[in-house]
Design a protein around this motif. Sequence first.
Motif, PDB file in Angstrom:
ATOM      1  N   GLY A 153       0.813  -1.218   0.000  1.00  0.00           N
ATOM      2  CA  GLY A 153       0.000   0.000   0.000  1.00  0.00           C
ATOM      3  C   GLY A 153       0.845   1.266   0.000  1.00  0.00           C
ATOM      4  O   GLY A 153       0.564   2.208  -0.744  1.00  0.00           O
ATOM      5  N   LEU A 154       1.892   1.293   0.816  1.00  0.00           N
ATOM      6  CA  LEU A 154       2.768   2.470   0.847  1.00  0.00           C
ATOM      7  C   LEU A 154       3.593   2.591  -0.430  1.00  0.00           C
ATOM      8  O   LEU A 154       3.854   3.694  -0.911  1.00  0.00           O
ATOM      9  N   PHE A 155       3.990   1.460  -0.998  1.00  0.00           N
ATOM     10  CA  PHE A 155       4.709   1.505  -2.279  1.00  0.00           C
ATOM     11  C   PHE A 155       3.817   2.118  -3.356  1.00  0.00           C
ATOM     12  O   PHE A 155       4.264   2.932  -4.161  1.00  0.00           O
ATOM     13  N   GLU A 156       2.538   1.760  -3.356  1.00  0.00           N
ATOM     14  CA  GLU A 156       1.593   2.322  -4.329  1.00  0.00           C
ATOM     15  C   GLU A 156       1.445   3.826  -4.150  1.00  0.00           C
ATOM     16  O   GLU A 156       1.426   4.572  -5.122  1.00  0.00           O
ATOM     17  N   VAL A 157       1.329   4.279  -2.907  1.00  0.00           N
ATOM     18  CA  VAL A 157       1.154   5.709  -2.631  1.00  0.00           C
ATOM     19  C   VAL A 157       2.414   6.492  -2.995  1.00  0.00           C
ATOM     20  O   VAL A 157       2.356   7.504  -3.684  1.00  0.00           O
ATOM     21  N   PHE A 158       3.562   6.015  -2.517  1.00  0.00           N
ATOM     22  CA  PHE A 158       4.786   6.797  -2.654  1.00  0.00           C
ATOM     23  C   PHE A 158       5.601   6.455  -3.896  1.00  0.00           C
ATOM     24  O   PHE A 158       6.445   7.250  -4.306  1.00  0.00           O
ATOM     25  N   GLY A 159       5.376   5.323  -4.508  1.00  0.00           N
ATOM     26  CA  GLY A 159       6.170   4.929  -5.674  1.00  0.00           C
ATOM     27  C   GLY A 159       5.760   5.603  -6.962  1.00  0.00           C
ATOM     28  O   GLY A 159       6.475   5.512  -7.966  1.00  0.00           O
ATOM     29  N   GLY A 160       4.650   6.273  -6.962  1.00  0.00           N
ATOM     30  CA  GLY A 160       4.193   6.941  -8.171  1.00  0.00           C
ATOM     31  C   GLY A 160       3.325   8.125  -7.834  1.00  0.00           C
ATOM     32  O   GLY A 160       2.206   8.242  -8.324  1.00  0.00           O
ATOM     33  N   GLY A 161       3.824   9.007  -6.978  1.00  0.00           N
ATOM     34  CA  GLY A 161       2.987  10.121  -6.576  1.00  0.00           C
ATOM     35  C   GLY A 161       3.759  11.364  -6.213  1.00  0.00           C
ATOM     36  O   GLY A 161       4.981  11.363  -6.115  1.00  0.00           O
ATOM     37  N   SER A 162       2.998  12.426  -6.016  1.00  0.00           N
ATOM     38  CA  SER A 162       3.535  13.705  -5.585  1.00  0.00           C
ATOM     39  C   SER A 162       2.742  14.161  -4.369  1.00  0.00           C
ATOM     40  O   SER A 162       1.537  13.934  -4.302  1.00  0.00           O
ATOM     41  N   TRP A 163       3.434  14.811  -3.454  1.00  0.00           N
ATOM     42  CA  TRP A 163       2.752  15.271  -2.261  1.00  0.00           C
ATOM     43  C   TRP A 163       3.482  16.449  -1.642  1.00  0.00           C
ATOM     44  O   TRP A 163       4.650  16.705  -1.915  1.00  0.00           O
ATOM     45  N   VAL A 164       2.722  17.163  -0.801  1.00  0.00           N
ATOM     46  CA  VAL A 164       3.261  18.230   0.042  1.00  0.00           C
ATOM     47  C   VAL A 164       3.215  17.700   1.465  1.00  0.00           C
ATOM     48  O   VAL A 164       2.234  17.086   1.882  1.00  0.00           O
ATOM     49  N   PHE A 165       4.268  17.955   2.213  1.00  0.00           N
ATOM     50  CA  PHE A 165       4.392  17.560   3.606  1.00  0.00           C
ATOM     51  C   PHE A 165       4.339  18.849   4.412  1.00  0.00           C
ATOM     52  O   PHE A 165       5.205  19.707   4.283  1.00  0.00           O
ATOM     53  N   LEU A 166       3.266  19.031   5.202  1.00  0.00           N
ATOM     54  CA  LEU A 166       3.057  20.296   5.890  1.00  0.00           C
ATOM     55  C   LEU A 166       2.622  20.080   7.329  1.00  0.00           C
ATOM     56  O   LEU A 166       2.069  19.020   7.657  1.00  0.00           O
ATOM     57  N   GLY A 222      -6.374  13.614 -11.281  1.00  0.00           N
ATOM     58  CA  GLY A 222      -5.832  14.563 -12.248  1.00  0.00           C
ATOM     59  C   GLY A 222      -5.654  15.949 -11.679  1.00  0.00           C
ATOM     60  O   GLY A 222      -5.792  16.180 -10.477  1.00  0.00           O
ATOM     61  N   ALA A 223      -5.351  16.872 -12.562  1.00  0.00           N
ATOM     62  CA  ALA A 223      -5.086  18.253 -12.168  1.00  0.00           C
ATOM     63  C   ALA A 223      -6.281  18.833 -11.426  1.00  0.00           C
ATOM     64  O   ALA A 223      -7.428  18.473 -11.679  1.00  0.00           O
ATOM     65  N   SER A 224      -6.006  19.694 -10.513  1.00  0.00           N
ATOM     66  CA  SER A 224      -6.951  20.447  -9.684  1.00  0.00           C
ATOM     67  C   SER A 224      -7.561  19.635  -8.543  1.00  0.00           C
ATOM     68  O   SER A 224      -8.373  20.163  -7.797  1.00  0.00           O
ATOM     69  N   VAL A 225      -7.185  18.375  -8.379  1.00  0.00           N
ATOM     70  CA  VAL A 225      -7.706  17.564  -7.281  1.00  0.00           C
ATOM     71  C   VAL A 225      -6.556  17.202  -6.345  1.00  0.00           C
ATOM     72  O   VAL A 225      -5.508  16.731  -6.782  1.00  0.00           O
ATOM     73  N   LEU A 226      -6.758  17.445  -5.059  1.00  0.00           N
ATOM     74  CA  LEU A 226      -5.771  17.120  -4.039  1.00  0.00           C
ATOM     75  C   LEU A 226      -6.443  16.322  -2.934  1.00  0.00           C
ATOM     76  O   LEU A 226      -7.607  16.570  -2.606  1.00  0.00           O
ATOM     77  N   VAL A 227      -5.724  15.381  -2.362  1.00  0.00           N
ATOM     78  CA  VAL A 227      -6.235  14.586  -1.253  1.00  0.00           C
ATOM     79  C   VAL A 227      -5.389  14.901  -0.032  1.00  0.00           C
ATOM     80  O   VAL A 227      -4.159  14.781  -0.064  1.00  0.00           O
ATOM     81  N   LEU A 228      -6.063  15.330   1.045  1.00  0.00           N
ATOM     82  CA  LEU A 228      -5.411  15.727   2.282  1.00  0.00           C
ATOM     83  C   LEU A 228      -5.618  14.630   3.323  1.00  0.00           C
ATOM     84  O   LEU A 228      -6.754  14.228   3.580  1.00  0.00           O
ATOM     85  N   LEU A 280      -0.501  16.204   1.506  1.00  0.00           N
ATOM     86  CA  LEU A 280      -1.447  16.661   0.498  1.00  0.00           C
ATOM     87  C   LEU A 280      -0.987  16.040  -0.808  1.00  0.00           C
ATOM     88  O   LEU A 280       0.070  16.391  -1.331  1.00  0.00           O
ATOM     89  N   GLN A 281      -1.747  15.090  -1.324  1.00  0.00           N
ATOM     90  CA  GLN A 281      -1.338  14.285  -2.469  1.00  0.00           C
ATOM     91  C   GLN A 281      -2.109  14.684  -3.711  1.00  0.00           C
ATOM     92  O   GLN A 281      -3.304  14.982  -3.646  1.00  0.00           O
ATOM     93  N   GLY A 282      -1.436  14.663  -4.856  1.00  0.00           N
ATOM     94  CA  GLY A 282      -2.109  14.973  -6.111  1.00  0.00           C
ATOM     95  C   GLY A 282      -1.173  14.895  -7.293  1.00  0.00           C
ATOM     96  O   GLY A 282      -0.044  14.417  -7.186  1.00  0.00           O
ATOM     97  N   ALA A 283      -1.642  15.397  -8.426  1.00  0.00           N
ATOM     98  CA  ALA A 283      -0.835  15.422  -9.644  1.00  0.00           C
ATOM     99  C   ALA A 283       0.354  16.352  -9.436  1.00  0.00           C
ATOM    100  O   ALA A 283       0.257  17.365  -8.738  1.00  0.00           O
ATOM    101  N   SER A 284       1.459  16.023 -10.051  1.00  0.00           N
ATOM    102  CA  SER A 284       2.709  16.760  -9.843  1.00  0.00           C
ATOM    103  C   SER A 284       2.566  18.267 -10.031  1.00  0.00           C
ATOM    104  O   SER A 284       3.001  19.055  -9.189  1.00  0.00           O
ATOM    105  N   GLU A 285       1.933  18.686 -11.119  1.00  0.00           N
ATOM    106  CA  GLU A 285       1.811  20.127 -11.375  1.00  0.00           C
ATOM    107  C   GLU A 285       0.894  20.805 -10.357  1.00  0.00           C
ATOM    108  O   GLU A 285       1.122  21.943  -9.959  1.00  0.00           O
TER     109      GLU A 285
END
Length: 187
Positions: free
Chosen positions: A11-24, A56-62, A72-77
């Motif tokens: 599960g963590l490999f899926e989240v972090f192996g192909g994602g972008s996030w902000v750590f706040l 996709g763009a404009s969607v973030l998951v907190l 805060l996870q989402g598309a890289s841009e």
Amino acid sequence: MQEDVPVLSEGLFEVFGGGSWVFLPAAPVHVVAAALRADVVSDGHPWGENPHVGEGASVLVLTAPINGWMLLQGASETVGGAAATLSERQPVFRATIDVRLPTMSWAYLDGGMPMRTVSVELGDEGDLVTRTAGDPLPFESEHLVCPTSEYGYDSYFYPVAILGHHGLGLGSLEEALLRPSVTLRLP
């Protein structure tokens, strides 16, 4: 694998192996949403099962708060813009890992600007190519242990080691996958 090296779950490999996030630093959802001028579109889905992750763009998951922090996870841009906006009020980290390419980057942002950036990618000769900008942060002189997985790519998971350095070990992150998350939509 060595016993003292943390191992990413699937599960963590899926989240972090192909994602972008902000750590706040943890904050109420309405404060984060207001800072981003975002709307809350759903809440209550466990982070690891949130159907909006990767939408996709404009969607973030907190995530829910994890030991005083949030992701805060989402598309890289989208994550890049959110990190810059959030860092105007307080320092944050931004990270991207994509083991399919493979590539990894992380940045420490403050005042809306990157103060330190590091990227690692696979070079033409099969070697790791590292690029850095800005002054090293204090934790970089310490030996942070990158988690491993059954697939390898240990060096690319350095941002997860940064999370661990700040008190978000793999156990805490694993628990967070089961906790409620909030989906934000940017204008």
